[in-house]
Design an enzyme around this catalytic site. Structure first.
Site, short mmCIF file in Angstrom:
data_model
loop_
_atom_site.label_atom_id
_atom_site.label_comp_id
_atom_site.label_asym_id
_atom_site.label_seq_id
_atom_site.Cartn_x
_atom_site.Cartn_y
_atom_site.Cartn_z
N ILE A 133 -6.51 10.13 9.60
CA ILE A 133 -4.81 10.79 9.36
C ILE A 133 -5.62 11.34 8.23
O ILE A 133 -5.74 11.94 6.98
CB ILE A 133 -4.15 9.27 8.81
N GLY A 172 0.46 -1.55 0.01
CA GLY A 172 -0.25 -0.41 -0.23
C GLY A 172 1.21 1.34 0.06
O GLY A 172 0.56 2.31 -0.15
N GLY A 190 -0.43 4.72 -1.10
CA GLY A 190 -1.87 5.57 -0.65
C GLY A 190 -1.82 6.76 0.35
O GLY A 190 0.07 6.95 0.58
N GLN A 191 -2.57 6.86 1.03
CA GLN A 191 -2.23 7.75 1.96
C GLN A 191 -1.21 7.78 2.76
O GLN A 191 -0.01 8.59 2.87
CB GLN A 191 -3.40 8.17 2.96
N TYR A 243 -16.00 -2.92 7.60
CA TYR A 243 -14.47 -2.52 7.30
C TYR A 243 -14.34 -1.93 9.10
O TYR A 243 -13.16 -2.85 9.07
CB TYR A 243 -14.91 -0.31 7.50
N ASP A 303 -0.12 -7.78 -5.36
CA ASP A 303 -1.53 -8.07 -5.21
C ASP A 303 -1.51 -9.17 -3.95
O ASP A 303 -1.40 -10.26 -4.08
CB ASP A 303 -2.49 -8.25 -6.42
N1 SER Z 1 -9.78 7.14 7.97
C1 SER Z 1 -10.50 5.53 8.36
C2 SER Z 1 -11.89 5.91 8.02
O1 SER Z 1 -12.41 6.63 7.70
C3 SER Z 1 -11.03 5.07 9.94
O2 SER Z 1 -9.85 4.18 10.08
O3 SER Z 1 -11.80 4.89 7.17
#
Ligand code: SER
Length: 322
Positions: free
Chosen positions: A174, A10, A13-14, A144, A55
């Site tokens: 974050i 990742g 990613g951010q 999630y 992947d």
């Molecule tokens: N920043 C994440 C989200 O909003 C939280 O873990 O999915």
């Protein structure tokens, strides 16, 4: 013997895009192998050290890199965020649980340590939402969240059953100025800065009064590295530590931005999916276990973060980057 390498999944990613560069600064460019699934890496990421497409839902692609580069530590960040996960729960399960499971299996086979983020999303409406304790009820209602609790349990299992050195943090929202988050509930607190600079106004998808824990990226990166470097004998909780740096509602961040952007205004257009996710998450977590066990001590509060975000994004905007 050459020093073992570090693998980041990742990495485009951010969190990954900034964590990878910090790991390269600290441990050497060649020691940190960055991987992504399909998004093209930035020039900086691609040119500063090794980069490969893998992947994580295909275990052989992870194993190949770990073997080839003699990896000793995996920062496993490849994951689907909460709002995208709610729209596509099957994908969220496959990537977040399937991908983590594959990385744990590879870590077991090749003797790697493994860091992976959990989240405020690992809590739910029956959790005490103020000063949320380290050990408490975890019955999340989003897919999630289900994947995050499953991940915490899997990491605990691999540690107690196989001795894999698994460690994790329960990150809050974050906020960062390099790579945008990809479809989370806390994304408003990133978007608001971009919109403040571009348009002097923002329409928020969470309603007034929605308090959530948040953290600025430099603290998030520092926390991950600090945890992985911590004395294992001191870690009472491996998967995963509550960590937070600030807690605010949309009107608080808007008021802070207005101190720097004269005339800044915010209105609301509430997204019911993300609102209901946010309502089920803590207002503010108790992170005293992280402070006591391995010295967690974030540097940025809302005021310091806002000053830095607006400065950096202002410069990026002036360069025509957005
Ligand atoms: N920043 C994440 C989200 O909003 C939280 O873990 O999915």
């Amino acid at each position: 013997m050459a020093e073992k390498r570090i693998l980041v999944t990742g990495a485009v990613g951010q969190i990954g895009s900034e964590l990878t560069m910090e790991l390269r600064r600290r441990f050497g460019n060649d020691r940190v192998v960055a991987t992504g699934r399909k998004t093209k890496p930035s020039k900086e990421l691609e040119e500063s050290g090794p980069f490969h497409f893998i992947d994580v839902s295909k275990i052989e692609t992870v194993a190949k890199i770990v073997k080839e580069y003699d990896v000793g530590t995996i920062y496993h960040l490849a994951a689907i965020l909460s709002a995208v996960g709610e729209n596509n729960p099957v994908l969220a399960w496959q990537v977040n649980v399937g991908g983590l499971f594959n990385c744990l299996e590879v870590a077991r086979e090749y003797g790697c340590a493994l860091f992976t983020p959990s989240s405020i999303g690992a809590f739910g409406p029956t959790t005490p939402l103020d000063h949320t304790p380290q050990v408490t009820i975890q019955r999340p209602t989003s897919m999630y969240g289900v994947t995050k609790v499953s991940g915490e349990l899997l990491c605990d299992y691999y540690h107690t059953r196989f001795g894999v050195d698994t460690r994790g943090l329960r990150y809050p929202g974050i906020i960062s100025n390099v790579t945008l988050p990809g479809g989370g509930t806390t994304d408003y607190a990133v978007e608001i800065y971009y919109e403040a600079i571009k348009h002097g106004r923002y329409t928020c998808f969470l309603k007034e009064g929605t308090r959530l824990d948040m953290m600025y990226m430099p603290d998030a990166v520092e926390g991950a590295i600090q945890l992985m470097e911590a004395d294992p004998g001191k870690l009472r909780h491996r998967n995963a530590y509550n960590v937070t740096a600030m807690s605010f509602a949309p009107e608080d961040i808007a008021a802070e931005i207005a101190k720097h952007v004269p005339g800044f205004t915010m209105d609301y257009d509430v997204d019911p999916v993300r609102q209901s996710i946010a309502d089920s998450w803590p207002n503010s977590m108790d992170d005293s276990a992280a402070r006591e066990d391995w010295g967690w001590n974030p540097k940025y509060d809302l005021a310091a973060m806002t000053e830095d975000m607006l400065k950096v994004l202002g410069e990026r905007h002036a360069r025509g980057e957005f």
